[in-house]
Design a protein around this motif. Structure first.
Motif, short mmCIF file in Angstrom:
data_model
loop_
_atom_site.label_atom_id
_atom_site.label_comp_id
_atom_site.label_asym_id
_atom_site.label_seq_id
_atom_site.Cartn_x
_atom_site.Cartn_y
_atom_site.Cartn_z
N UNK A 50 0.04 6.24 3.52
CA UNK A 50 -1.34 6.50 3.07
C UNK A 50 -1.90 7.75 3.73
N UNK A 51 -1.68 7.87 5.05
CA UNK A 51 -2.21 9.04 5.77
C UNK A 51 -1.58 10.33 5.25
N UNK A 52 -0.27 10.31 5.06
CA UNK A 52 0.41 11.52 4.59
C UNK A 52 -0.04 11.87 3.17
N UNK A 53 -0.19 10.88 2.33
CA UNK A 53 -0.62 11.14 0.96
C UNK A 53 -2.03 11.74 0.97
N UNK A 54 -2.93 11.20 1.79
CA UNK A 54 -4.28 11.76 1.89
C UNK A 54 -4.20 13.23 2.30
N UNK A 83 0.82 -1.23 0.00
CA UNK A 83 0.00 0.00 0.00
C UNK A 83 0.85 1.27 0.00
N UNK A 84 2.06 1.20 0.57
CA UNK A 84 2.91 2.40 0.61
C UNK A 84 3.43 2.73 -0.80
N UNK A 85 3.88 1.72 -1.54
CA UNK A 85 4.33 1.98 -2.91
C UNK A 85 3.18 2.56 -3.73
N UNK A 86 1.99 1.99 -3.56
CA UNK A 86 0.84 2.41 -4.36
C UNK A 86 0.40 3.83 -4.01
#
Ligand code: OAD
Length: 226
Positions: A217-221, A67-70
């Motif tokens: 994921x949280x940071x990208x959001x 999920x981190x790569x994605x």
């Protein structure tokens, strides 16, 4: 478009099932660096070195991006994203990231041991007797300890030009990679995602002490909604 430079280490691939180097049961707990990851080791015992990287390559074929790569691919919807990775796996590429610079080489490539410009795709095991087009022994396309890091200047430019820096899953022990952060713009914020971050937080450095799959994921959001 704002520019983001993402510096990744072994921790981003840990949840895909790729071993890190310095964690408990990491690769360097079970192998001596001097036996498998130096030019001297390759001269002394090439079969052992080739076997070590054959095992790594075979293992890589059986794992997938996580999920981190994605999530880093999603970031490209709003930002110009450049990934500078210490990892020799191809999980960023397989996830779909469009700009990936490998500081320490690539497991899926080999090169001539005499001419470092002769680089080949290497999906299968590599053996003693496998030769380049000029008849020299092929070696893994890996930057070993004690060797120069040819992509360093390109990496410095990407860090220097970035408006935001994200660091994920690295112990920051190996130079020159660990020194890249010193080339950032003074006011560029840094987000450091690692369950055991090894640097201190400052006015510009925010620590996110989480596993990559959650923290990224949280940071990208957050960055996509800001
Ligand atoms: P290390 O093994 O030194 O550090 C791995 C980092 O990942 C540690 O800080 C862990 O806390 C963190 N980590 C573990 N699980 C994680 C997870 N699920 N999510 C996020 N982080 C996690 O690996 P690197 O710093 O990448 O070079 O090592 C740097 C270089 O040393 C490698 O490129 C390799 C090695 O020797 C060469 O072989 C040339």
């Amino acid at each position: 478009m704002k520019k983001i430079c993402v510096l990744t280490g072994a921790g981003i691939s840990a949840e895909s099932g790729v071993k890190t180097f310095r964690d408990e049961d990491g690769l360097w707990e079970n192998h001596e660096i001097t036996e498998v990851a130096t030019p001297e080791a390759f001269l002394r015992n090439p079969e052992l070195v080739l076997d070590f990287y054959n095992q790594r390559r075979r293992q890589l074929m059986g794992v997938k991006p996580n999920a981190a790569h994605t999530a880093l691919v999603d970031l490209e919807k709003k930002y110009e994203v450049h990934i500078v990775t210490q990892n020799v796996d191809d999980l960023h590429e397989r996830a779909g990231s469009s700009s990936v610079l490998h500081l320490h080489g690539e497991l899926t490539k080999s090169r001539s041991s005499k001419n470092d410009q002769l680089i080949y795709d290497q999906k299968e095991d590599l053996y003693l007797g496998d030769l380049c087009e000029k008849n020299s022994q092929l070696r893994p396309h890996i930057v070993w300890f004690g060797e120069a890091v040819p992509e360093m200047e390109n990496a410095i430019s990407l860090v220097f030009e970035a408006d935001i820096i994200i660091i994920i899953g690295t112990s920051m022990q190996v130079y020159p990679a660990a020194g890249l952060i010193d080339f950032k713009k003074d006011n560029a914020p840094v987000y450091f995602i690692d369950p055991k971050p090894t640097i201190q937080s400052t006015d510009t450095i925010e620590l996110i002490s989480e596993k990559a799959s959650q923290g990224v994921q949280k940071l990208v959001d957050k960055l996509l909604s800001s």
